[in-house]
Scaffold this motif. Structure first.
Motif, PDB file in Angstrom:
ATOM      1  N   SER A 132       0.852  -1.192   0.000  1.00 19.74           N
ATOM      2  CA  SER A 132       0.000   0.000   0.000  1.00 19.74           C
ATOM      3  C   SER A 132       0.885   1.238   0.000  1.00 19.74           C
ATOM      4  O   SER A 132       1.917   1.273   0.671  1.00 19.74           O
ATOM      5  CB  SER A 132      -0.903   0.021   1.238  1.00 19.74           C
ATOM      6  N   VAL A 133       0.446   2.260  -0.761  1.00 14.63           N
ATOM      7  CA  VAL A 133       1.225   3.490  -0.895  1.00 14.63           C
ATOM      8  C   VAL A 133       0.326   4.675  -0.558  1.00 14.63           C
ATOM      9  O   VAL A 133      -0.798   4.774  -1.058  1.00 14.63           O
ATOM     10  CB  VAL A 133       1.769   3.667  -2.333  1.00 14.63           C
ATOM     11  N   TYR A 134       0.824   5.605   0.275  1.00 15.17           N
ATOM     12  CA  TYR A 134       0.041   6.750   0.715  1.00 15.17           C
ATOM     13  C   TYR A 134       0.759   8.061   0.408  1.00 15.17           C
ATOM     14  O   TYR A 134       1.960   8.184   0.615  1.00 15.17           O
ATOM     15  CB  TYR A 134      -0.242   6.655   2.221  1.00 15.17           C
ATOM     16  N   ARG A 135      -0.039   9.018  -0.100  1.00 19.68           N
ATOM     17  CA  ARG A 135       0.425  10.382  -0.318  1.00 19.68           C
ATOM     18  C   ARG A 135      -0.652  11.339   0.185  1.00 19.68           C
ATOM     19  O   ARG A 135      -1.771  10.918   0.518  1.00 19.68           O
ATOM     20  CB  ARG A 135       0.675  10.645  -1.808  1.00 19.68           C
ATOM     21  N   MET A 136      -0.339  12.644   0.198  1.00 21.64           N
ATOM     22  CA  MET A 136      -1.318  13.646   0.624  1.00 21.64           C
ATOM     23  C   MET A 136      -2.227  14.003  -0.550  1.00 21.64           C
ATOM     24  O   MET A 136      -1.737  14.373  -1.619  1.00 21.64           O
ATOM     25  CB  MET A 136      -0.607  14.896   1.138  1.00 21.64           C
ATOM     26  N   LYS A 137      -3.559  13.872  -0.325  1.00 19.24           N
ATOM     27  CA  LYS A 137      -4.521  14.165  -1.380  1.00 19.24           C
ATOM     28  C   LYS A 137      -5.718  14.936  -0.832  1.00 19.24           C
ATOM     29  O   LYS A 137      -6.029  14.850   0.355  1.00 19.24           O
ATOM     30  CB  LYS A 137      -5.010  12.865  -2.033  1.00 19.24           C
ATOM     31  N   THR A 141     -11.801  15.574  -4.113  1.00 15.82           N
ATOM     32  CA  THR A 141     -11.488  15.418  -5.543  1.00 15.82           C
ATOM     33  C   THR A 141     -10.385  14.397  -5.799  1.00 15.82           C
ATOM     34  O   THR A 141     -10.126  14.035  -6.941  1.00 15.82           O
ATOM     35  CB  THR A 141     -11.034  16.762  -6.134  1.00 15.82           C
ATOM     36  N   ASN A 142      -9.716  13.966  -4.718  1.00 19.96           N
ATOM     37  CA  ASN A 142      -8.593  13.026  -4.841  1.00 19.96           C
ATOM     38  C   ASN A 142      -7.379  13.660  -5.546  1.00 19.96           C
ATOM     39  O   ASN A 142      -6.468  12.962  -5.972  1.00 19.96           O
ATOM     40  CB  ASN A 142      -9.013  11.760  -5.584  1.00 19.96           C
ATOM     41  N   GLU A 143      -7.395  14.977  -5.644  1.00 23.68           N
ATOM     42  CA  GLU A 143      -6.270  15.671  -6.263  1.00 23.68           C
ATOM     43  C   GLU A 143      -5.045  15.588  -5.352  1.00 23.68           C
ATOM     44  O   GLU A 143      -5.132  15.842  -4.150  1.00 23.68           O
ATOM     45  CB  GLU A 143      -6.619  17.146  -6.509  1.00 23.68           C
ATOM     46  N   GLU A 144      -3.911  15.226  -5.936  1.00 21.21           N
ATOM     47  CA  GLU A 144      -2.683  15.077  -5.159  1.00 21.21           C
ATOM     48  C   GLU A 144      -2.074  16.445  -4.874  1.00 21.21           C
ATOM     49  O   GLU A 144      -1.898  17.258  -5.783  1.00 21.21           O
ATOM     50  CB  GLU A 144      -1.690  14.203  -5.925  1.00 21.21           C
ATOM     51  N   LEU A 145      -1.805  16.704  -3.595  1.00 23.99           N
ATOM     52  CA  LEU A 145      -1.183  17.971  -3.208  1.00 23.99           C
ATOM     53  C   LEU A 145       0.281  18.012  -3.635  1.00 23.99           C
ATOM     54  O   LEU A 145       0.755  18.997  -4.193  1.00 23.99           O
ATOM     55  CB  LEU A 145      -1.295  18.168  -1.689  1.00 23.99           C
ATOM     56  N   SER A 146       0.977  16.904  -3.367  1.00 23.53           N
ATOM     57  CA  SER A 146       2.398  16.812  -3.706  1.00 23.53           C
ATOM     58  C   SER A 146       2.839  15.365  -3.565  1.00 23.53           C
ATOM     59  O   SER A 146       2.245  14.586  -2.819  1.00 23.53           O
ATOM     60  CB  SER A 146       3.220  17.696  -2.748  1.00 23.53           C
TER      61      SER A 146
END
Length: 305
Positions: A132-137, A141-146
């Motif tokens: 599993s991989v996690y980023r800030m979204k 909208t599920n838009e990725e912040l970075s």
């Protein structure tokens, strides 16, 4: 040849994947895990020292740290026992890796993409996937912040039998699960980095000093696990005792409240009866008395007889 050491032991893992002598092993593992558009071609491995103090300290972290040719900072941690804190733990260490990059007076632009990879020998997350991989979204909208923050969880027990070993991450997890399996023997024939890792594991396993350090580290971790289990048992016991005590207190409280309620109800009933008797003496009919006191008609009739 003696039995192979367990590559999931952090001491062994660090010797294989965090050695400056074998950078191709780490490069292969990182490319398999991150699957970057631009493959990692070089790594600079940090904190390669493995002194006796670290091995004997049950709270020490024998992580693999590196910077990559893609200008990333990587930290890999392997955990054998569920300490029920991996998410907060990983976020904490990620924040340290990120913030320590910046010296006083430096611009934020120098901050590098920072990645934590957690390899777990237990099931931890709700997902059925082993990786599993996690980023800030943005949550709507599920838009990725970075992509500057990335945290991976690789749960070894969730890797299903029959998974495609052409996926190099599957191949590496098979190596960690059981380096003596037929699957790994087959992989050694076709994947240079797997063969290199296996050779290093064999070398460590046949080295008396390395085996002694391994046993020392294993005992340290067993002691830690034993202490955690004991704390868990004490916590459960204390919780049960407090639960029983609270239950008794709650029962006593409920009993008192019920008694008061019954007393009030009984007192009100006696009062209603006395009022009904007075109304009977005044000659009121039973329907009027029932309506005035709240007593049933049959109760009023009994009082009239």
């Amino acid at each position: 040849m003696r039995g192979l050491l367990d590559p999931k032991m952090d001491f062994v893992f660090k010797n294989i994947f965090g050695s400056e002598k074998h950078p191709n092993i780490l490069i292969s593992f990182l490319n398999a895990t991150l699957k970057p558009k631009d493959l990692i071609t070089e790594v600079e491995i940090k904190n390669t020292d493995l002194n006796k103090g670290y091995i004997e300290d049950k709270f020490s972290r024998l992580d693999v740290k590196a910077t990559t040719s893609n200008n990333e900072i990587i930290n890999i941690e392997i955990q054998l026992k569920n300490e029920y804190n991996m998410i907060k733990r990983s976020l904490y260490y990620w924040s340290k890796l990120y913030s320590e990059q910046l010296n006083e007076g430096e611009d934020y632009s120098v901050l590098k993409r920072t990645i934590c990879i957690n390899i777990l020998n237990f099931k931890y997350l709700k997902t059925r996937m082993f990786h599993s991989v996690y980023r800030m979204k943005e949550i709507h909208t599920n838009e990725e912040l970075s992509d500057i923050q990335e945290i991976h969880f690789i749960e070894i027990p969730k890797l299903e039998d029959g998974s495609d070993e052409k996926d190099m991450l599957v191949a590496w997890i098979e190596f960690l699960k059981n380096p003596e399996s037929e699957k790994v023997r087959s992989l050694e024939m076709s994947v240079d980095e797997i063969r290199e890792a296996k050779d290093e594991l064999i070398k460590m396993s046949n080295d008396d000093t390395q085996r002694e350090l391994y046993e020392m580290r294993a005992k340290t971790l067993r002691d830690k696990i034993s202490a955690l289990n004991e704390a868990e048992r004490k916590g459960i016991k204390k919780g049960r005792e407090e639960g029983r005590k609270e239950g008794i207190e709650e029962g006593r409280k409920e009993g008192i409240e019920e008694g008061i309620k019954e007393g009030i109800e009984k007192g009100e009933k006696n009062k209603a009866i006395e009022i009904a008797k007075s109304l009977i003496n005044l000659g009121l009919d039973k329907e009027a008395i029932s309506k005035s006191t709240g007593l049933d008609l049959c109760e009023v009739e009994k009082l009239m007889n």
